[in-house]
Write a protein that holds these residues in place. Structure first.
Motif, PDB file in Angstrom:
ATOM      1  N   ASP A  64     -41.431  23.479   6.031  1.00 31.91           N
ATOM      2  CA  ASP A  64     -41.595  22.031   5.858  1.00 31.91           C
ATOM      3  C   ASP A  64     -40.706  21.234   6.803  1.00 31.91           C
ATOM      4  N   GLU A  91     -48.610  10.914   3.129  1.00 29.35           N
ATOM      5  CA  GLU A  91     -48.040  11.588   1.959  1.00 29.35           C
ATOM      6  C   GLU A  91     -47.456  12.946   2.330  1.00 29.35           C
ATOM      7  N   LEU A  92     -48.158  13.684   3.179  1.00 23.35           N
ATOM      8  CA  LEU A  92     -47.684  15.000   3.585  1.00 23.35           C
ATOM      9  C   LEU A  92     -46.405  14.875   4.415  1.00 23.35           C
ATOM     10  N   GLN A 112     -43.433  14.240   2.103  1.00 25.23           N
ATOM     11  CA  GLN A 112     -42.995  15.458   1.409  1.00 25.23           C
ATOM     12  C   GLN A 112     -42.199  16.363   2.344  1.00 25.23           C
ATOM     13  N   ALA A 128     -38.731  14.900   3.317  1.00 28.86           N
ATOM     14  CA  ALA A 128     -37.725  15.051   2.260  1.00 28.86           C
ATOM     15  C   ALA A 128     -37.061  16.419   2.340  1.00 28.86           C
ATOM     16  N   ARG A 129     -37.835  17.440   2.704  1.00 31.71           N
ATOM     17  CA  ARG A 129     -37.264  18.782   2.844  1.00 31.71           C
ATOM     18  C   ARG A 129     -36.354  18.875   4.067  1.00 31.71           C
ATOM     19  N   CYS A 173     -45.654  22.566   2.719  1.00 29.56           N
ATOM     20  CA  CYS A 173     -46.517  21.531   3.289  1.00 29.56           C
ATOM     21  C   CYS A 173     -47.249  22.037   4.525  1.00 29.56           C
TER      22      CYS A 173
END
Length: 324
Positions: free
Chosen positions: A158, A175-176, A179, A182-183, A240
């Protein structure tokens, strides 16, 4: 605002576990009887480890998280850390956000700031973290044995996916990207898992420079090799990046690169004998951390990526190297 006012306002709290904390020439730590100290240090440099303009709260989190991840790989319990911080200028809003992110993660792991240094210069963050582990129970890189299972915590790829998107070399749905980002910016150090694996895992390492390279350090230190089915492993542990590949945003070979050479994952790779599978499952549940068995240790040196049909993957993976 001067240097000492800055330290007092944003980086000083009363010592709870240390004998002496911030404010003297040295901090004083008293190890718990029967424990060994685990110590690690990591540096984050603007433009090398993070983008200019990154949210200060997330930067404060990551600066400590990458160090706590090293303690996790050792099976150690965090106790304290020092902070050396170079700042181009005093920006109180930035300092408030950075220290808030730092304190939030420190408080979550009972890890207190006991000293450090501040100076003016290009933005540079260096943290040294201290932990404790029962004598003789530290998880090392050198204990993997033939026939051991290989496990991975969480998911991989990710952070590298987000990095490519932020660099503009790959377009991701909003959205992807959120996510994956954030990682990249707020990794979760697997401290509880590392502690739960004491007495179970034979070797462990945190994945900071890519699975292939970091697992390679374990294999070299242990004098063994490993076999992994890349298709099975990728289907199980890609996060992801798996969804992005399924959407046709990049080919399978790129997905393998993200999973095996992505870096910045800060998950744990560890080994354990097949007889310990129930104990590993229990450690996973106790720490509330997903773990996945992806391969096995072999006597012959080297990492072999071989699919179910016996075909070897010829793709090479270059782990991150600061001077490459």
């Amino acid at each position: 605002m001067g240097e000492f006012d800055l330290i007092a306002r944003y980086f000083t709290r009363p010592a709870k576990r240390a004998v002496l904390g911030v404010g003297d020439d040295c901090a004083l730590l008293q190890p718990t009887p029967g424990m060994q100290m685990a110590i690690s240090s990591d540096m984050l440099v603007e433009g090398r480890h993070f983008f200019a303009g990154v949210t200060p709260f997330t930067l404060g989190h990551k600066a400590l998280a990458v160090n706590l991840s090293d303690l996790a790989a050792c099976g150690a319990t965090p106790t304290a850390f020092t902070l050396a911080l170079a700042l181009p200028r005093v920006d109180e809003a930035w300092l408030q956000g950075f220290s808030s992110g730092l304190w939030a993660l420190a408080d979550a792991h009972g890890c207190e700031l006991i000293g450090g240094d501040t100076t003016q210069g290009p933005l540079n963050i260096c943290i040294t973290v201290f932990g404790e582990v029962p004598r003789g129970q530290a998880l090392l890189r050198s204990g993997a044995q033939a026939d051991d299972d290989i496990y991975i915590s969480g998911t991989l790829g990710d952070a590298r996916l987000a990095l490519d998107a932020l660099r503009g070399t790959l377009a991701l749905p909003t959205e992807l990207l959120a996510q994956a980002r954030a990682r990249l910016e707020q990794p979760s150090p697997r401290v509880a898992l590392g502690q739960a694996l004491r007495g179970i895992a034979t070797a462990a390492i945190d994945i900071s420079d890519g699975l292939a390279g970091d697992l390679g350090h374990v294999l070299e230190a242990s004098g063994v090799g490993a076999r992994i089915d890349p298709e099975i492993a990728t289907n199980l542990i890609a996060g992801c990046a798996h969804a992005a590949a399924a959407a046709g945003l990049f080919p399978y070979e790129k997905l393998l690169e993200y999973v095996f050479a992505g870096g910045d994952d800060y998950e744990l790779a560890f080994t354990a004998p097949p007889a310990a599978r129930q104990a590993v499952d229990a450690a996973s549940r106790k720490s509330q951390t997903q773990v996945t068995r992806i391969g096995s240790i072999e006597k012959a040196p080297g990492l072999r990526l071989v699919d179910a049909q016996g075909r070897s993957v010829t793709q090479t993976f270059q782990s991150f190297d600061h001077f490459a």
